[in-house]
Design a protein around this motif. Structure first.
Motif, PDB file in Angstrom:
ATOM      1  N   VAL A   1      -1.944   4.524  -6.373  1.00  0.00           N
ATOM      2  CA  VAL A   1      -1.799   3.217  -5.713  1.00  0.00           C
ATOM      3  C   VAL A   1      -0.736   2.512  -5.703  1.00  0.00           C
TER       4      VAL A   1
ATOM      5  N   ARG B   1     -10.379   2.208  -3.457  1.00  0.00           N
ATOM      6  CA  ARG B   1      -9.572   3.559  -4.235  1.00  0.00           C
ATOM      7  C   ARG B   1     -10.123   4.814  -4.183  1.00  0.00           C
TER       8      ARG B   1
ATOM      9  N   LEU C   1      -0.851  -3.025  -0.278  1.00  0.00           N
ATOM     10  CA  LEU C   1      -2.021  -2.603  -1.077  1.00  0.00           C
ATOM     11  C   LEU C   1      -2.936  -2.179   0.248  1.00  0.00           C
TER      12      LEU C   1
ATOM     13  N   ARG D   1      -5.007   5.171 -10.200  1.00  0.00           N
ATOM     14  CA  ARG D   1      -4.127   3.804 -10.209  1.00  0.00           C
ATOM     15  C   ARG D   1      -2.802   3.979 -10.047  1.00  0.00           C
TER      16      ARG D   1
ATOM     17  N   ALA E   1      -3.583  10.066   1.992  1.00  0.00           N
ATOM     18  CA  ALA E   1      -2.224   9.229   1.489  1.00  0.00           C
ATOM     19  C   ALA E   1      -1.000   9.984   1.468  1.00  0.00           C
TER      20      ALA E   1
ATOM     21  N   TYR F   1      -0.858  -3.343 -11.405  1.00  0.00           N
ATOM     22  CA  TYR F   1      -1.875  -2.852 -10.232  1.00  0.00           C
ATOM     23  C   TYR F   1      -3.006  -2.834 -11.352  1.00  0.00           C
TER      24      TYR F   1
ATOM     25  N   GLU G   1      -6.521  -4.774 -10.673  1.00  0.00           N
ATOM     26  CA  GLU G   1      -7.775  -4.031 -10.469  1.00  0.00           C
ATOM     27  C   GLU G   1      -8.692  -4.330 -11.518  1.00  0.00           C
TER      28      GLU G   1
ATOM     29  N   LEU H   1      -7.819   8.112  -5.133  1.00  0.00           N
ATOM     30  CA  LEU H   1      -6.634   7.973  -5.515  1.00  0.00           C
ATOM     31  C   LEU H   1      -6.774   7.508  -7.077  1.00  0.00           C
TER      32      LEU H   1
ATOM     33  N   ALA I   1      -1.795   0.839   1.623  1.00  0.00           N
ATOM     34  CA  ALA I   1      -1.826   2.248   0.589  1.00  0.00           C
ATOM     35  C   ALA I   1      -3.395   2.662   0.847  1.00  0.00           C
ATOM     36  N   LEU I   2      -4.397   1.551   0.700  1.00  0.00           N
ATOM     37  CA  LEU I   2      -5.964   2.052   0.601  1.00  0.00           C
ATOM     38  C   LEU I   2      -6.267   2.224   2.049  1.00  0.00           C
TER      39      LEU I   2
END
Length: 282
Positions: free
Chosen positions: A40, A13, A70, A37, A21, A51, A55, A35, A73-74
């Motif tokens: 994400v 992240r 995920l 949380r 992103a 999330y 995490e 990013l 996104a990452l």
């Protein structure tokens, strides 16, 4: 608590910028690298609470569709995506790992390629067997005490390794990232914990790079070495998995035909032969 998942998600992240992103950025509004949380969660289409629990390493039943979201996104690469799947669904209880045995046929296979350096590597980059040319190239692992027969330990704790690798830092970082892949599969391996603990205490570089949580699959590539006896050698390497034990791999090193590296490798082979004891027992 799933520590591997927690640390991996946090590290990934932190490496994705809002611009990458496609998120709007307002001046002075960022307090964390990468990013947030909630960002994400938004990108992955899950609730922020879900999330955050994930995490924090909580025991969350994660679906493949969420892991895929995920990963997107990452912005994970193929190796990172596979690692995410592994650490998100670890085995409930780690069983004692049986010792890895080198079958006589496999030992003969290692010795049957005298013109190229060959190493048989096991869990945690343990060095299980080497041929004469590999011993001349790196070190005589088989003559070392059992706890020192490990490639990543050699890279970080043997002063000769820092002189041997032209790009010591690059190779050392990849070795750490490769060990993280193993840690994802066997997070409760006591011998891994001992190895990571020793290296973290004795080497600042290892401790810092281990905390980065990078992952890398050591399948093939090249490396440039400066051997103290014969000089510069550029090697291509291939890592071949042993079918009978998928956690064993044959590391084969080759050189470009007709190159100075080939000449120097031949010189090294001659030197290694000359260094062998003349009174070999029968």
């Amino acid at each position: 608590m799933n520590t591997e998942l927690r640390e991996f998600l946090r590290s990934r992240r932190a490496r994705v910028t809002p611009e990458e992103a496609g998120l709007p950025v307002f001046p002075g509004s960022r307090r964390v690298p990468g990013l947030r949380r909630e960002e994400v969660a938004q990108l992955a289409g899950v609730s922020v609470d879900y999330y955050v629990r994930l995490e924090r390493g909580k025991n969350v039943n994660v679906s493949e569709s969420v892991l895929d979201a995920l990963a997107r996104a990452l912005r994970l690469n193929e190796t990172e995506r596979a690692h995410l799947y592994t650490v998100a669904k670890p085995t409930r209880k780690s069983q004692a790992l049986p010792p890895q045995r080198v079958r006589p046929g496999l030992r003969r296979a290692v010795d049957s390629m005298p013109d190229v350096p060959v190493m048989l590597l096991g869990r945690r980059t343990d060095v299980l067997a080497t041929n004469a040319l590999a011993r001349a190239l790196y070190k005589d692992f088989e003559a070392a005490p059992p706890h020192e027969r490990n490639m990543i330990r050699f890279i970080f704790l043997d002063p000769a390794a820092r002189e041997l690798y032209d790009d010591w830092e690059g190779n050392a970082r990849l070795a750490v990232a490769s060990l993280h892949v193993y840690a994802g599969r066997h997070p409760h391996d006591p011998r891994l914990a001992a190895l990571v603990g020793e290296l973290s205490v004795r080497d600042n570089d290892f401790r810092r790079w281990w905390a980065d949580n990078d992952v890398y699959r050591h399948a093939h590539g090249s490396k440039s070495l400066h051997h103290p006896v014969v000089g510069d050698i550029t090697l291509a390497y291939e890592s071949l998995t042993v079918d009978a034990d998928p956690e064993m791999s044959l590391a084969l090193h080759t050189v470009e035909p007709g190159s100075p590296s080939e000449q120097n490798l031949r010189l090294l082979a001659s030197w290694a032969l000359a260094e062998q004891p003349s009174d070999v027992a029968h």
